[in-house]
Design an enzyme around this catalytic site. Structure first.
Site, PDB file in Angstrom:
ATOM      1  N   GLU A  47       0.815  -1.230   0.000  1.00 13.77           N
ATOM      2  CA  GLU A  47       0.000   0.000   0.000  1.00 13.77           C
ATOM      3  C   GLU A  47       0.842   1.272   0.000  1.00 13.77           C
ATOM      4  O   GLU A  47       0.584   2.208   0.764  1.00 13.77           O
ATOM      5  CB  GLU A  47      -0.970  -0.016   1.185  1.00 13.77           C
ATOM      6  N   GLU A 100      -5.649  -8.249  -0.667  1.00 14.13           N
ATOM      7  CA  GLU A 100      -6.397  -7.894   0.553  1.00 14.13           C
ATOM      8  C   GLU A 100      -7.835  -7.624   0.141  1.00 14.13           C
ATOM      9  O   GLU A 100      -8.094  -6.739  -0.673  1.00 14.13           O
ATOM     10  CB  GLU A 100      -5.813  -6.662   1.260  1.00 14.13           C
TER      11      GLU A 100
END
Length: 503
Positions: free
Chosen positions: A173, A292
């Site tokens: 991320e 995710e």
């Protein structure tokens, strides 16, 4: 009662059912590791301190891969802290979750756990506070047979054979301002490209995942992928996607339609990747690792980390209690992932234990299944062979977030070896039953092997340690086949699996 028609044909194949679609995620966050998979005082713990009951449920869940050790955690992680004698390992501050990391579990312990659970490890490297050299050191430790500093350290620590980890995530991320070491797309793309190039000098056959967007709502969504892939295209195999959904302000209809956004996410990312491919005249395709995904109630108190001078070990964090509607959405997300199996080559349900998880534990005590356990386990167990492209004629209904959406969401798989067809279907309506009518002329002679539906008059019912069995997928006795047509009644807010096989 509403009616929806689905037509199946064995010639209309999207792609193979990929076992890596059924991956999960273990991060050093909250109680996922400590008192989750690792609890030495538990009656079922083995010599490594791993809970046997959690290993058993991981196998029952049908998990194929497990991403480790993060997540936000990895962007500040020094993996060397967690190898060698446990008594000599330092305790460190984990800035991502304002906790203390005791380093009782590290790469060697995790690899042993993977072997016990029968899962493939998927490692992430720290590109937040660290870079190329540290990634190379970890790769050497894991994959080089011996004769070098880090490989010999591994051997000295008890692992004579290399772990041969195939799949590696290049950071986590990095588009997010919350991330330690957050970078612009150009900065991250250059670092990821150099890291990937160096890692391939050690092992050219690695599968590398570059960070995509942390959600479709990110202001840089799309442009982030374009810039990062322009820098890394020839050096990586997959681009990551992360998405979490949660019911807001009691808008159940929009929540049940969350996979409209998931479909949009995958299609947008692959379109951008293909545009970079065309512009760069590249031969290969970049595919998606949706590493995710889940339902996550981020505004709840349990999602707030500690603060100030409070740096606890394994605090209670992100321990959402999932209800029936959440399980229906998780089932729909699996439908979306399978529907895009031509471009989604891996996925990881985040996470496995205690932290936004299908499996919950009490420290030293009981283990139990959340509602989301069941659609994942059943899909992983029965979806085999090829994913079919369906012709769906469904009624639509209005939602505040997504406008008009199809009431029925469905996908099917076909196993050419056994002839079995598996239909997965969600009724997104809040109030209406749907009669599902399936045209099976392309598969003559099938019968219902099993039909299960997960639903409850109270869609807010949640499992607990005291009761995780009152609401389970139940036999759907309305499922019948006659004249090469299958029919089943699907209640509102429901997820169903219908298995069809030869007589």
């Amino acid at each position: 009662m509403l009616s929806a028609t689905v037509t199946l044909d064995p010639a209309f194949v999207v792609g193979p059912v990929r076992r890596r679609t059924f991956g999960s995620f273990v991060e050093h966050l909250g109680r996922c590791v400590y008192t989750g998979i690792h609890d030495p005082e538990h009656p079922s713990a083995d010599a490594d301190g791993f809970r046997g009951d959690v290993v058993d449920l991981t196998r029952e869940l049908g998990v194929s891969t497990v991403r480790y050790p993060g997540g936000n955690f990895v962007s500040g992680y020094r993996w060397e802290d967690a190898i060698g004698p446990v008594a000599e390992r330092p305790r460190r501050l984990d800035l991502a979750w304002h906790s203390t990391e005791p380093n009782l579990v590290g790469v060697d312990e995790f690899m042993r756990w993977c072997a016990k659970a029968g899962v493939e490890p998927m490692m992430a490297v720290n590109l937040g506070t660290r870079g190329v050299q540290e990634a190379l050191d970890l790769l050497e430790y894991c994959n080089v047979p011996g004769g070098t500093n880090w490989s010999d350290r591994r051997r000295a620590n008890g692992a004579a054979d290399p772990y041969r980890v195939k799949m590696w995530c290049l950071g986590n991320e990095m588009d997010g301002p919350w991330q330690i070491g957050h970078r612009t797309a150009h900065e991250y793309g250059r670092l990821a490209a150099e890291t990937a190039r160096a890692m391939r000098m050690v092992d050219p056959d690695l599968e590398l995942v570059v960070c995509g967007s942390s959600g479709s709502v990110m202001p840089t969504f799309g442009e982030w992928e374009r810039v990062v892939l322009s820098e890394t295209y020839e050096h990586v195999d997959h681009v990551s996607a992360h998405a979490y959904y949660w019911e807001e302000d009691g808008d159940l209809a929009s929540f049940l339609a969350s996979t409209v956004d998931m479909d949009h996410f995958v299609e947008s990312v692959t379109a951008t990747a293909d545009a970079v491919r065309a512009a760069g005249k590249h031969a290969k395709r970049i595919n998606v690792s949706f590493d995710e995904w889940n339902v996550w109630y981020q505004r709840r108190a349990e999602s707030r980390p500690p603060s100030g001078d409070d740096w606890p070990v394994a605090p209670v964090l992100l321990e959402d209690r999932y209800n029936v509607a959440d399980a229906v959405v998780v089932g729909s997300m699996l439908i979306s992932l399978l529907r895009h199996t031509d471009r989604v080559h891996a996925a990881s349900l985040a996470q496995l234990v205690n932290v936004i998880a299908p499996i919950m534990t009490e420290p030293g005590g009981r283990v139990w299944k959340q509602t989301i356990f069941h659609p994942f386990a059943l899909t992983s167990r029965h979806a085999k062979g090829e994913v079919l492209r369906l012709a769906v004629d469904s009624p639509v209904h209005s939602t505040a977030r997504f406008g008009d959406v199809a009431t029925l969401d469905a996908v099917a798989t076909h196993d050419p070896e056994t002839g079995e067809v598996v239909l997965l279907a969600t009724n997104r309506s809040v109030t209406e039953d749907v009669v599902l009518d399936v045209d099976l002329r392309g598969f003559p002679g099938l019968r219902v092997v099993e039909a299960l539906t997960l639903a409850n008059p109270d869609h807010t019912w949640s499992a607990t340690a005291d009761d995780d069995t009152s609401v389970l997928p139940r036999a759907n006795t309305t499922a019948k086949v006659a004249d090469d047509r299958a029919r089943a009644e699907l209640p509102p807010v429901s997820w169903s699996i219908v298995r069809l096989g030869r007589a």
